[in-house]
Design a protein around this motif. Sequence first.
Motif, PDB file in Angstrom:
ATOM      1  N   UNK A   1      19.003  -6.660  -2.246  1.00  0.00           N
ATOM      2  CA  UNK A   1      19.097  -7.693  -1.293  1.00  0.00           C
ATOM      3  C   UNK A   1      18.791  -7.335   0.363  1.00  0.00           C
ATOM      4  N   UNK A   2      18.987  -6.001   0.484  1.00  0.00           N
ATOM      5  CA  UNK A   2      19.158  -5.492   1.764  1.00  0.00           C
ATOM      6  C   UNK A   2      17.587  -5.012   2.284  1.00  0.00           C
ATOM      7  N   UNK A   3      16.717  -5.209   1.315  1.00  0.00           N
ATOM      8  CA  UNK A   3      15.375  -4.428   1.545  1.00  0.00           C
ATOM      9  C   UNK A   3      14.240  -5.615   2.183  1.00  0.00           C
ATOM     10  N   UNK A   4      14.478  -6.949   1.744  1.00  0.00           N
ATOM     11  CA  UNK A   4      13.309  -7.969   2.197  1.00  0.00           C
ATOM     12  C   UNK A   4      13.526  -7.515   3.961  1.00  0.00           C
ATOM     13  N   UNK A   5      12.009  -7.586   4.506  1.00  0.00           N
ATOM     14  CA  UNK A   5      11.909  -7.676   5.946  1.00  0.00           C
ATOM     15  C   UNK A   5      10.769  -6.468   6.221  1.00  0.00           C
ATOM     16  N   UNK A   6      10.549  -6.126   7.451  1.00  0.00           N
ATOM     17  CA  UNK A   6       9.798  -5.427   7.801  1.00  0.00           C
ATOM     18  C   UNK A   6      10.378  -3.781   7.750  1.00  0.00           C
TER      19      UNK A   6
ATOM     20  N   UNK B   1      10.339 -16.065   7.854  1.00  0.00           N
ATOM     21  CA  UNK B   1      11.745 -15.999   8.483  1.00  0.00           C
ATOM     22  C   UNK B   1      12.262 -14.862   7.669  1.00  0.00           C
ATOM     23  N   UNK B   2      11.639 -14.242   6.609  1.00  0.00           N
ATOM     24  CA  UNK B   2      12.474 -13.124   5.987  1.00  0.00           C
ATOM     25  C   UNK B   2      11.864 -11.899   6.681  1.00  0.00           C
ATOM     26  N   UNK B   3      11.016 -11.948   7.627  1.00  0.00           N
ATOM     27  CA  UNK B   3      10.404 -10.710   8.303  1.00  0.00           C
ATOM     28  C   UNK B   3      11.499  -9.886   9.032  1.00  0.00           C
ATOM     29  N   UNK B   4      12.712 -10.489   9.393  1.00  0.00           N
ATOM     30  CA  UNK B   4      13.811  -9.817  10.077  1.00  0.00           C
ATOM     31  C   UNK B   4      14.830  -9.404   9.017  1.00  0.00           C
ATOM     32  N   UNK B   5      14.735  -9.662   7.865  1.00  0.00           N
ATOM     33  CA  UNK B   5      15.621  -9.424   6.685  1.00  0.00           C
ATOM     34  C   UNK B   5      16.706 -10.216   6.445  1.00  0.00           C
TER      35      UNK B   5
ATOM     36  N   UNK C   1       1.037  -1.272  -0.029  1.00  0.00           N
ATOM     37  CA  UNK C   1      -0.168   0.190  -0.009  1.00  0.00           C
ATOM     38  C   UNK C   1       0.900   1.132  -0.011  1.00  0.00           C
ATOM     39  N   UNK C   2       0.157   2.359  -0.630  1.00  0.00           N
ATOM     40  CA  UNK C   2       1.093   3.540  -0.253  1.00  0.00           C
ATOM     41  C   UNK C   2       1.269   4.290   1.005  1.00  0.00           C
ATOM     42  N   UNK C   3       2.284   4.863   1.195  1.00  0.00           N
ATOM     43  CA  UNK C   3       2.733   5.402   2.622  1.00  0.00           C
ATOM     44  C   UNK C   3       1.398   6.251   3.252  1.00  0.00           C
ATOM     45  N   UNK C   4       1.184   6.150   4.331  1.00  0.00           N
ATOM     46  CA  UNK C   4       0.072   6.685   5.160  1.00  0.00           C
ATOM     47  C   UNK C   4       0.359   8.104   5.857  1.00  0.00           C
ATOM     48  N   UNK C   5       1.848   7.647   6.590  1.00  0.00           N
ATOM     49  CA  UNK C   5       2.374   8.839   7.415  1.00  0.00           C
ATOM     50  C   UNK C   5       3.506   9.663   6.632  1.00  0.00           C
ATOM     51  N   UNK C   6       3.691   8.873   5.578  1.00  0.00           N
ATOM     52  CA  UNK C   6       5.208   9.570   4.944  1.00  0.00           C
ATOM     53  C   UNK C   6       4.823   9.552   3.472  1.00  0.00           C
ATOM     54  N   UNK C   7       5.241  10.384   2.584  1.00  0.00           N
ATOM     55  CA  UNK C   7       5.059  10.419   1.303  1.00  0.00           C
ATOM     56  C   UNK C   7       5.490   9.431   0.392  1.00  0.00           C
ATOM     57  N   UNK C   8       6.349   8.706   0.810  1.00  0.00           N
ATOM     58  CA  UNK C   8       6.977   7.627  -0.305  1.00  0.00           C
ATOM     59  C   UNK C   8       6.337   6.299  -0.112  1.00  0.00           C
ATOM     60  N   UNK C   9       6.300   5.716   0.853  1.00  0.00           N
ATOM     61  CA  UNK C   9       5.848   4.319   1.170  1.00  0.00           C
ATOM     62  C   UNK C   9       6.771   3.376   0.881  1.00  0.00           C
ATOM     63  N   UNK C  10       6.427   2.039   1.116  1.00  0.00           N
ATOM     64  CA  UNK C  10       7.499   1.001   1.370  1.00  0.00           C
ATOM     65  C   UNK C  10       7.806   0.724  -0.106  1.00  0.00           C
TER      66      UNK C  10
ATOM     67  N   UNK D   1       6.468  -0.330   9.195  1.00  0.00           N
ATOM     68  CA  UNK D   1       6.222  -1.424   9.589  1.00  0.00           C
ATOM     69  C   UNK D   1       5.390  -2.464   8.761  1.00  0.00           C
ATOM     70  N   UNK D   2       5.483  -2.079   7.570  1.00  0.00           N
ATOM     71  CA  UNK D   2       5.012  -3.053   6.437  1.00  0.00           C
ATOM     72  C   UNK D   2       5.954  -3.953   5.991  1.00  0.00           C
ATOM     73  N   UNK D   3       5.734  -5.318   5.882  1.00  0.00           N
ATOM     74  CA  UNK D   3       6.389  -6.428   5.503  1.00  0.00           C
ATOM     75  C   UNK D   3       6.576  -6.141   4.144  1.00  0.00           C
ATOM     76  N   UNK D   4       7.916  -6.283   3.315  1.00  0.00           N
ATOM     77  CA  UNK D   4       7.932  -6.107   2.020  1.00  0.00           C
ATOM     78  C   UNK D   4       9.057  -7.099   1.366  1.00  0.00           C
ATOM     79  N   UNK D   5       8.634  -7.817   0.234  1.00  0.00           N
ATOM     80  CA  UNK D   5       9.780  -8.793  -0.180  1.00  0.00           C
ATOM     81  C   UNK D   5       9.768  -9.804   0.482  1.00  0.00           C
ATOM     82  N   UNK D   6       8.927 -10.297   1.250  1.00  0.00           N
ATOM     83  CA  UNK D   6       9.306 -11.446   2.182  1.00  0.00           C
ATOM     84  C   UNK D   6       8.565 -12.607   1.559  1.00  0.00           C
ATOM     85  N   UNK D   7       7.576 -12.579   0.550  1.00  0.00           N
ATOM     86  CA  UNK D   7       6.893 -13.471   0.162  1.00  0.00           C
ATOM     87  C   UNK D   7       6.068 -14.417   1.225  1.00  0.00           C
TER      88      UNK D   7
END
Lengths: 154, 498
Positions: free
Chosen positions: B176-181, B196-200, A32-41, B186-192
């Motif tokens: 490669x450094x980007x997977x994880x929360x 185990x990937x939540x911590x990156x 989802x797009x960022x809620x508190x900041x403009x860029x998001x994840x 606080x959003x998990x990304x690239x964790x599929x």
Amino acid sequence: MSDGTDRRVDIAVALFLIVVCAIGLFETRSLPPGTFEPLGSAPVPQAVAGLIILLCLVVIVRALRRPPAEPDGLERSWLDAGAVILFTLAYAAAMHFRLASFAILTTAFLTVCIGALVRFRPKSMPVVLIVALATGFGCQYVFTRVFIVDLPGL
Amino acid sequence: MDGLLSGLATVFQPLAFFYCVLGTVLGIAVGAIPGLTGAMLIALTLPLTYYMTPTDAVVLLISMYVGAITGGLITATLLRMPGTPSNVMTTFDGYPMARAGKPGRALGLGIAASFVGGLVSWVFLWQLSKPLSIWATRFGPFEYFTLIMMAMVLIASVSQGSMVKGLIAGLLGMLVSMPGVDPSSGQPRLTFDWYMLNGGLKLLPVLIGVFAVSQIISDILELGRKVERVEASSSGILIRLRDYRKHGLNMLRSSLIGTFVGILPGVGASIGSVIAYTAAKNVSRTPERFGQGAEEGVVASEAANNATVGGALVPLIAMGIPGSVIDAILIGALMVHSIQPGPTLFLTNADVVWAMIATALVANFVMLAVMLGTAGWVARLAYLPRSHLLPVIVVFCIVGSFGLDNTMFDVWVMLIFGLIGFALERARYPLGPFVIGFVLAPLMEEKLRSGLMMTAGDITPIFTRPIAAVFLLCAVLLLVWPLIGSWRRRPTSDSLAE
């Protein structure tokens, strides 16, 4: 601008990276797009993956412009490297599934691995066994008793 | 001065001094074994430092760094096999000198030059780190973002081989450094959806994989290579005062080159020694002797590669930007001990910083003593059968990765990155930008996003804030300059017709 790499290697690695980045791009599309900041994840990994894909295409185009290298036979050293990789994966899997203790697995791994590299020459095998036993049981003792580190395996 | 004295007092504590000697000796030994590198040694030692105090850990690791760069001189001279990549230029003149019956003198000149290089760069480390860190505290997020961007482009552009591949390697490290929360949302990304990937992906398994495992596979491919050896002799290893006078200017010039190359983020010892060697050749009255046993060649190469150590520690201590690949690992070591590298390091962990600076000095003296006393014996390490050694190192790689969190997941990560590192190296992708991208990407993204939060999404401060604009301009120039260079070198239709 060639750096002397075999074009097949160049193309294979670039294609692999493109696939990895495409999977990354696909995975980030649902963020989802960022809620508190403009860029998001999502934008930063997307931009990085996009740039890698673009640059990999440049590598592929350059590689295709080069003449292909002469095909070479599978050298003995490649077989050695392949064998060590396979033994290592098997060793890690055995530890993952806790098939035996660290000392036993390590001794077995080193005996097979070093043995393969010295072609299991009978003259070399006693030394190989000594190295394997000393490393396997020595590491178990030093890591668990001196450094107090947990070891993989049973 | 008080800080330095307290740092020296720390290093001369019995246990810390033991680590300093141990680290230097191990560094020299590993540096002397072709195929094993300082980066590999430090990455494998890192797990053992969890149980040390942060000060003891940095003393051990920095001593290894100093030792490893110097140790490669021995095999470069006696076997024409650079122990580490930074000793390549030493082989050009060191080996011919050794074959001409002067192995002791070649080693002696190399050791003396290494010592002088280390001392000169240490003076810069001592004098520059604090003022630079005070200056860096003025940096806002946009300055930091553009500084890291400039560092990444610089690393890619000076890496050996194609710049495009350098850029890809750096970007891949970032990805490669980007997977994880995501720490910002606080959003998990690239964790599929894999917990185990939540911590990156942790730094250590990736480092061990990329530097140790991939190197082991490469070394196995080289097992059959014949080694041309010259018998080690310590005769002439002690250099006289008149030799220092004769080579003093060359030592100083090469040391300064090495120091400044080291200060540039991510540019390591190999490039420093190449530039210093070329400079020495250009100003020499007998340039034709370079490559055939010129003493100036050995001096230039060794003074410069050792000088990069102190130089490379400057941006690490002052700004948290690694000056070389080994510094990227040192950043990981600091983070493992809950120390955040950056300009506030002098305020938050002054004892650790001064211990680092003092170690860079003390380790140089230890290196001098060890090298002068044991060079002949250390040379014999190169004859250790690598078919026995390499599988044993695989065991240490697995123990090191497992020891991080007692999970086999890290071992698999390490093995996978070993294979990826090997594939990248076969395709001539430099691994330095990969690791530095991996280390710096989280900081770079954090700075960009916090900057954009401050300006409500407005990116223009990157162009309007003077320091940020200068860094950005440098990044653009570094990116564009090689393209212009290659365009100018392209043959015109007229020249082709001629």
